[in-house]
Design a protein around this motif. Structure first.
Motif, PDB file in Angstrom:
ATOM      1  N   ILE A 117       0.733  -1.395  -0.107  1.00 13.92           N
ATOM      2  CA  ILE A 117      -0.096   0.132   0.014  1.00 13.92           C
ATOM      3  C   ILE A 117       0.978   1.010  -0.029  1.00 13.92           C
ATOM      4  N   HIS A 118       0.971   1.647  -0.976  1.00 17.17           N
ATOM      5  CA  HIS A 118       2.052   2.924  -1.013  1.00 17.17           C
ATOM      6  C   HIS A 118       1.433   4.354  -0.541  1.00 17.17           C
ATOM      7  N   GLY A 119       2.561   5.084  -0.182  1.00 13.93           N
ATOM      8  CA  GLY A 119       2.175   6.615   0.247  1.00 13.93           C
ATOM      9  C   GLY A 119       1.960   6.593   1.744  1.00 13.93           C
ATOM     10  N   LEU A 120       2.208   5.582   2.528  1.00 11.94           N
ATOM     11  CA  LEU A 120       2.184   5.580   3.934  1.00 11.94           C
ATOM     12  C   LEU A 120       3.423   6.202   4.571  1.00 11.94           C
ATOM     13  N   GLY A 121       3.218   6.799   5.688  1.00  6.15           N
ATOM     14  CA  GLY A 121       4.171   7.356   6.526  1.00  6.15           C
ATOM     15  C   GLY A 121       3.836   7.766   7.947  1.00  6.15           C
ATOM     16  N   PHE A 122       4.751   8.601   8.670  1.00  2.00           N
ATOM     17  CA  PHE A 122       4.734   9.063   9.996  1.00  2.00           C
ATOM     18  C   PHE A 122       5.509  10.220  10.405  1.00  2.00           C
ATOM     19  N   LYS A 123       5.419  11.103   9.193  1.00  3.80           N
ATOM     20  CA  LYS A 123       6.094  12.284   9.444  1.00  3.80           C
ATOM     21  C   LYS A 123       5.589  13.321  10.542  1.00  3.80           C
ATOM     22  N   ASP A 124       4.175  13.077  10.628  1.00  2.00           N
ATOM     23  CA  ASP A 124       3.373  13.883  11.867  1.00  2.00           C
ATOM     24  C   ASP A 124       2.066  13.050  11.758  1.00  2.00           C
ATOM     25  N   VAL A 125       1.484  13.584  12.833  1.00  2.00           N
ATOM     26  CA  VAL A 125       0.198  12.876  13.262  1.00  2.00           C
ATOM     27  C   VAL A 125      -0.714  13.020  12.001  1.00  2.00           C
ATOM     28  N   ALA A 126      -1.062  14.237  11.230  1.00  2.00           N
ATOM     29  CA  ALA A 126      -1.673  14.390  10.053  1.00  2.00           C
ATOM     30  C   ALA A 126      -1.178  13.233   9.076  1.00  2.00           C
ATOM     31  N   THR A 127      -0.104  13.046   8.773  1.00  2.00           N
ATOM     32  CA  THR A 127       0.354  12.082   7.931  1.00  2.00           C
ATOM     33  C   THR A 127      -0.064  10.752   8.033  1.00  2.00           C
ATOM     34  N   ALA A 128       0.317  10.386   9.497  1.00  2.00           N
ATOM     35  CA  ALA A 128      -0.268   9.082  10.095  1.00  2.00           C
ATOM     36  C   ALA A 128      -1.812   8.691   9.980  1.00  2.00           C
ATOM     37  N   LYS A 129      -2.435   9.869   9.980  1.00  2.43           N
ATOM     38  CA  LYS A 129      -3.942   9.700  10.195  1.00  2.43           C
ATOM     39  C   LYS A 129      -4.327   9.386   8.566  1.00  2.43           C
ATOM     40  N   ALA A 130      -3.853  10.261   7.532  1.00  2.00           N
ATOM     41  CA  ALA A 130      -4.050   9.998   6.086  1.00  2.00           C
ATOM     42  C   ALA A 130      -3.515   8.684   5.772  1.00  2.00           C
ATOM     43  N   SER A 131      -2.431   8.090   6.419  1.00  2.00           N
ATOM     44  CA  SER A 131      -2.059   6.830   5.951  1.00  2.00           C
ATOM     45  C   SER A 131      -2.877   5.955   6.450  1.00  2.00           C
ATOM     46  N   VAL A 132      -3.564   5.957   7.599  1.00  2.00           N
ATOM     47  CA  VAL A 132      -4.469   5.001   8.056  1.00  2.00           C
ATOM     48  C   VAL A 132      -5.727   5.089   7.370  1.00  2.00           C
ATOM     49  N   THR A 133      -6.166   6.227   6.835  1.00  2.00           N
ATOM     50  CA  THR A 133      -7.309   6.261   5.937  1.00  2.00           C
ATOM     51  C   THR A 133      -7.060   5.489   4.286  1.00  2.00           C
ATOM     52  N   LYS A 134      -5.714   5.597   4.097  1.00  2.00           N
ATOM     53  CA  LYS A 134      -5.295   4.880   2.791  1.00  2.00           C
ATOM     54  C   LYS A 134      -5.470   3.566   3.113  1.00  2.00           C
ATOM     55  N   ILE A 135      -4.764   2.859   4.259  1.00  2.00           N
ATOM     56  CA  ILE A 135      -5.004   1.473   4.397  1.00  2.00           C
ATOM     57  C   ILE A 135      -6.560   1.031   4.502  1.00  2.00           C
ATOM     58  N   ARG A 136      -7.416   2.038   5.313  1.00  2.00           N
ATOM     59  CA  ARG A 136      -8.752   1.420   5.467  1.00  2.00           C
ATOM     60  C   ARG A 136      -9.379   1.186   4.076  1.00  2.00           C
ATOM     61  N   LYS A 137      -9.064   2.193   3.111  1.00  2.00           N
ATOM     62  CA  LYS A 137     -10.012   2.433   1.849  1.00  2.00           C
ATOM     63  C   LYS A 137      -9.120   1.412   0.933  1.00  2.00           C
ATOM     64  N   SER A 138      -8.180   0.764   1.025  1.00  2.00           N
ATOM     65  CA  SER A 138      -7.524  -0.023   0.326  1.00  2.00           C
ATOM     66  C   SER A 138      -8.256  -1.357  -0.055  1.00  2.00           C
ATOM     67  N   SER A 139      -7.935  -1.930  -0.942  1.00  2.00           N
ATOM     68  CA  SER A 139      -8.711  -3.383  -1.489  1.00  2.00           C
ATOM     69  C   SER A 139      -8.246  -4.564  -1.105  1.00  2.00           C
ATOM     70  N   ARG A 140      -7.216  -4.500   0.015  1.00  2.00           N
ATOM     71  CA  ARG A 140      -6.481  -5.323   0.545  1.00  2.00           C
ATOM     72  C   ARG A 140      -7.334  -6.162   1.592  1.00  2.00           C
ATOM     73  N   SER A 141      -6.696  -7.383   1.582  1.00  2.00           N
ATOM     74  CA  SER A 141      -7.571  -8.163   2.854  1.00  2.00           C
ATOM     75  C   SER A 141      -7.539  -7.745   4.160  1.00  2.00           C
ATOM     76  N   HIS A 142      -8.222  -8.001   5.128  1.00  2.00           N
ATOM     77  CA  HIS A 142      -8.388  -7.875   6.528  1.00  2.00           C
ATOM     78  C   HIS A 142      -6.733  -7.811   7.033  1.00  2.00           C
ATOM     79  N   ALA A 143      -6.381  -8.941   6.878  1.00  2.00           N
ATOM     80  CA  ALA A 143      -5.305  -9.473   7.560  1.00  2.00           C
ATOM     81  C   ALA A 143      -4.351  -8.484   7.203  1.00  2.00           C
TER      82      ALA A 143
END
Length: 262
Positions: A93-119
């Motif tokens: 899942i590309h585009g993930l990061g932890f530069k700051d809290v906002a970036t981490a939250k945006a990354s979590v949203t990307k993970i949640r909306k991705s088509s990957r499996s639950h695991a």
């Protein structure tokens, strides 16, 4: 851990001065680092000499080749680099990061909306949380941890929601997906515990029950066949002109007596 560049050393020099009360925070970043990082770690960064240090370092993946983890090595061992390498590039899942809290939250949203499996989503979040924590980004790591805990609750709910019919339909010789594999592993573990020495009394009872069940099945078959024979003989003894076989020959039964055909 020493600083890797002059810029990093100067930053932590300011952070150390803030922690010692010698100066006020200059930026939100220095204030945050002073509040969240341990004084020992800050001191290690701040006390690094500038000699032979570059002005700044730009991280390049090519300059940090992967050192695969060997069998038996712990996940946080320094002898491998699996924390910072991609085990499955096709599923990344590309585009993930932890530069700051906002970036981490945006990354979590990307993970949640991705088509990957639950695991897969949980694994991606765990990897990012570990990387953020390793770099001292505790607030950013907490964002990922919150998402991971929510996903774990969802996993538990999914498993509890399985019907008995669905559980029985799972083929543990060929489980499909992460959830079915986990279910089969748990089932196998439970059976092994029952038949192991951990509860020898219970295991002995189960083995004895299995043996008695097999014996009863054989005896029951004999009894049923015997009763069938008795019923046939009873009918034959009362019948007149009943056709049938007796000792391999076809003939007529007449109140218990048998007359074979010529």
């Amino acid at each position: 851990m020493p600083a890797v560049s002059k810029k990093q050393q100067r930053f932590f020099g300011i952070v150390r001065a803030i922690q010692k009360g010698e100066m006020a925070p200059t930026t939100p970043e220095t204030a945050k680092a002073a509040a969240e990082m341990k004084k020992k770690h800050v001191k290690d960064f701040a006390s690094t000499k500038h000699k032979k240090l570059p002005e700044k370092v730009v991280a390049k993946e090519e300059s940090n080749p992967r050192i695969p983890r060997k069998k038996g090595q712990p996940a946080n061992s320094k002898k491998h680099s699996d924390l910072y390498t991609d085990e499955n590039p096709k599923g990344t899942i590309h585009g993930l990061g932890f530069k700051d809290v906002a970036t981490a939250k945006a990354s979590v949203t990307k993970i949640r909306k991705s088509s990957r499996s639950h695991a897969h989503k949980i694994q991606a979040a765990v990897a990012m949380e570990q990387r953020a924590r390793e770099m001292g980004k505790t607030s950013e790591a907490a964002v990922y941890r919150k998402y991971i805990n929510a996903m774990k609750k969802k996993t538990k709910k999914m498993n509890e929601g399985w019907s008995d019919k669905y559980k029985k339909s799972i083929d543990c010789n060929n489980p499909k997906g992460f959830s079915q594999k986990a279910h089969c592993q748990g089932k196998k573990k439970k059976v092994n515990e029952i038949y192991s020495g951990s509860d020898s009394g219970r295991a002995e009872k189960i083995k004895r029950y299995d043996a008695e069940k097999k014996k009863f099945t054989k005896d029951d078959k004999r009894k049923k066949f015997g009763k069938f024979v008795q019923d046939v003989e009873k009918v034959r003894s009362k019948s007149t002109g009943m056709r049938g076989y007796h000792k391999g020959k076809m003939g007529t039964f007449n109140k218990g007596s048998f007359t074979p055909d010529n």
